[in-house]
Design a protein around this motif. Structure first.
Motif, PDB file in Angstrom:
ATOM      1  N   TYR A 141       5.675  38.066 -61.228  1.00  0.00           N
ATOM      2  CA  TYR A 141       6.405  36.970 -61.884  1.00  0.00           C
ATOM      3  C   TYR A 141       5.225  36.187 -62.722  1.00  0.00           C
ATOM      4  O   TYR A 141       4.317  35.905 -61.995  1.00  0.00           O
ATOM      5  N   LEU A 142       5.911  35.663 -63.649  1.00  0.00           N
ATOM      6  CA  LEU A 142       5.471  34.449 -64.255  1.00  0.00           C
ATOM      7  C   LEU A 142       6.219  33.240 -64.258  1.00  0.00           C
ATOM      8  O   LEU A 142       7.440  33.347 -64.675  1.00  0.00           O
ATOM      9  N   TYR A 143       5.899  32.112 -64.003  1.00  0.00           N
ATOM     10  CA  TYR A 143       6.543  30.891 -63.676  1.00  0.00           C
ATOM     11  C   TYR A 143       5.977  29.854 -64.616  1.00  0.00           C
ATOM     12  O   TYR A 143       4.954  29.461 -64.717  1.00  0.00           O
ATOM     13  N   PHE A 144       6.996  29.117 -65.482  1.00  0.00           N
ATOM     14  CA  PHE A 144       6.650  27.938 -66.155  1.00  0.00           C
ATOM     15  C   PHE A 144       7.892  27.088 -66.439  1.00  0.00           C
ATOM     16  O   PHE A 144       9.005  27.458 -66.768  1.00  0.00           O
ATOM     17  N   ASP A 145       7.638  25.852 -66.004  1.00  0.00           N
ATOM     18  CA  ASP A 145       8.479  24.798 -66.161  1.00  0.00           C
ATOM     19  C   ASP A 145      10.100  25.284 -65.534  1.00  0.00           C
ATOM     20  O   ASP A 145      10.940  24.839 -66.242  1.00  0.00           O
ATOM     21  N   GLY A 146      10.050  25.987 -64.307  1.00  0.00           N
ATOM     22  CA  GLY A 146      11.344  26.153 -63.883  1.00  0.00           C
ATOM     23  C   GLY A 146      11.692  27.590 -64.356  1.00  0.00           C
ATOM     24  O   GLY A 146      12.792  28.005 -63.795  1.00  0.00           O
ATOM     25  N   TRP A 147      11.297  27.824 -65.373  1.00  0.00           N
ATOM     26  CA  TRP A 147      11.418  29.550 -65.925  1.00  0.00           C
ATOM     27  C   TRP A 147      10.886  30.533 -64.966  1.00  0.00           C
ATOM     28  O   TRP A 147       9.703  30.388 -64.739  1.00  0.00           O
TER      29      TRP A 147
END
Length: 244
Positions: A141-147
């Motif tokens: 996974y990649l996570y950014f600002d809740g995404w």
């Protein structure tokens, strides 16, 4: 068993000869090929079968293939290969804006068409829109600002856990950008890293895909938070991005 064995193709073309040609060719290669001549036949088959890829004529008799592609995208994320007799780049760009994944001009080279279909299927993850989001520990996974961007199943979920449907081109571009936060990519670099040489891509195609991604992930696409334009240089994804 060949890799694409048992994959189901839905061919939508009002030309009986084209339908017969494509059905015979793909059946010989181990695909399950279904052909219809119009949109009503297409929806009937989509309701009855799991379809892995749609091959569609851009100009159907009395119907607009691009409008059908847009309707398909409201529910499905399978690849759409558009066939058109017009060699104008405008048709390709318009098709991208309305959710087609790849294009070939008629008359087409059958071997090249089959190679492109196989490439699309290899990268595809066909899944209907849904809101149930389960984090798989074995997935990357990649996570950014809740995404969350699931690199294994090739799915994007918003901060509320709802899946946001991306075409193959959109996902590939977002993956490249998000894997390298704060790095500037030129259009040529994005083309090379996200789609390589498997299909014909134009600089303008990147701009269209960026516009579509912004509409899907930015609160205000005109003042983007994530995908930034670096004037004269290209695009970059503004971090932070966390990987797991």
């Amino acid at each position: 068993m060949i890799e694409h064995n048992k994959k189901t193709l839905l061919i939508v073309d009002d030309d009986q000869d084209i339908r017969d040609l494509l059905c015979d060719a793909f059946t010989q290669k181990g695909y399950l090929s279904i052909s219809v001549k119009n949109g009503s036949g297409m929806w009937e088959q989509l309701n009855q079968h799991h379809v892995d890829l749609i091959l569609m004529d851009l100009y159907l008799q009395n119907e607009d293939g691009l409008q059908l592609a847009r309707k398909i995208r409201e529910t499905y994320s399978m690849p759409i290969m558009m066939l058109t007799g017009k060699g104008d780049e405008t048709d390709r760009i318009l098709g991208l804006e309305l959710a087609a994944d790849d294009y070939m001009m008629k008359p087409f080279n059958l071997r090249e068409l089959m190679a492109r279909v196989h490439a699309l299927l290899r990268r595809a993850n066909n899944s209907p829109i849904g809101i149930n989001h389960v984090i798989e520990e074995s997935h990357d996974y990649l996570y950014f600002d809740g995404w969350s961007l699931n690199l294994t199943s090739r799915q994007l979920h918003d901060p509320k856990g709802k899946q946001v449907i991306l075409t193959l081109g959109e996902f590939s571009l977002l993956e490249v950008l998000a894997r390298h936060p704060d790095r500037i990519f030129s259009r040529e670099q994005l083309i090379d890293q996200s789609r390589g040489l498997e299909t014909e891509v134009f600089d303008r195609t990147v701009d269209v895909l960026i516009l579509r991604l912004r509409r899907k992930i930015e609160i205000n696409p005109k003042t983007p938070q994530f995908i930034k334009t670096q004037r004269g240089l290209g695009y970059c994804f503004q971090g932070p991005v966390r990987a797991s």
